[in-house]
Motif scaffolding. Sequence first.
Motif, short mmCIF file in Angstrom:
data_model
loop_
_atom_site.label_atom_id
_atom_site.label_comp_id
_atom_site.label_asym_id
_atom_site.label_seq_id
_atom_site.Cartn_x
_atom_site.Cartn_y
_atom_site.Cartn_z
N ILE A 88 29.94 44.28 25.52
CA ILE A 88 30.74 42.46 24.86
C ILE A 88 30.21 41.57 25.56
O ILE A 88 30.65 40.74 25.08
N ASP A 89 29.27 41.70 25.97
CA ASP A 89 28.36 40.96 26.88
C ASP A 89 29.09 39.82 28.09
O ASP A 89 29.15 38.35 27.54
N GLN A 90 30.37 39.97 28.94
CA GLN A 90 31.82 39.23 28.89
C GLN A 90 30.48 39.62 30.49
O GLN A 90 31.57 40.76 30.99
N PRO A 91 30.14 38.81 31.21
CA PRO A 91 29.99 39.21 32.80
C PRO A 91 31.33 39.17 33.50
O PRO A 91 31.14 40.31 34.42
N SER A 92 31.77 39.09 33.63
CA SER A 92 33.47 38.54 34.33
C SER A 92 33.93 40.09 34.46
O SER A 92 35.23 40.43 34.86
N SER A 93 34.57 41.28 33.04
CA SER A 93 34.59 41.44 33.03
C SER A 93 34.59 43.18 33.54
O SER A 93 34.57 44.81 33.63
N ILE A 94 33.56 42.81 34.80
CA ILE A 94 32.61 44.23 35.18
C ILE A 94 33.89 43.96 36.47
O ILE A 94 33.77 45.41 37.69
N ASP A 95 35.10 43.06 37.06
CA ASP A 95 35.69 43.12 37.69
C ASP A 95 36.27 44.68 37.68
O ASP A 95 36.71 45.00 38.68
#
Length: 86
Positions: free
Chosen positions: A55-62
């Motif tokens: 989804i190309d959303q780096p903050s969701s790797i949290d």
Amino acid sequence: MSPPLLWIAALCALLPPLGVAVAAALRGGLAQRFAASQLATTVAIFSLVLTTFAIDQPSSIDLAITLALLGLPGSLLVAVFVERWL
């Protein structure tokens, strides 16, 4: 194939092992269920990382980092509870 589709294909490839790990965690002996839940946690972490890239959303790797940090201590607490009280 475009890059997001490759990540989604890799994520779909991880769904059967996750299903097998969850099914194994629901049956078998106590040690087998514990090992299967650890495997399910590991596969879920990889699935969350792949979803982050898809989804190309780096903050969701949290979410993946949190599961990785809390998965083992939580499982060990459950094991101590089962050993002591059940």
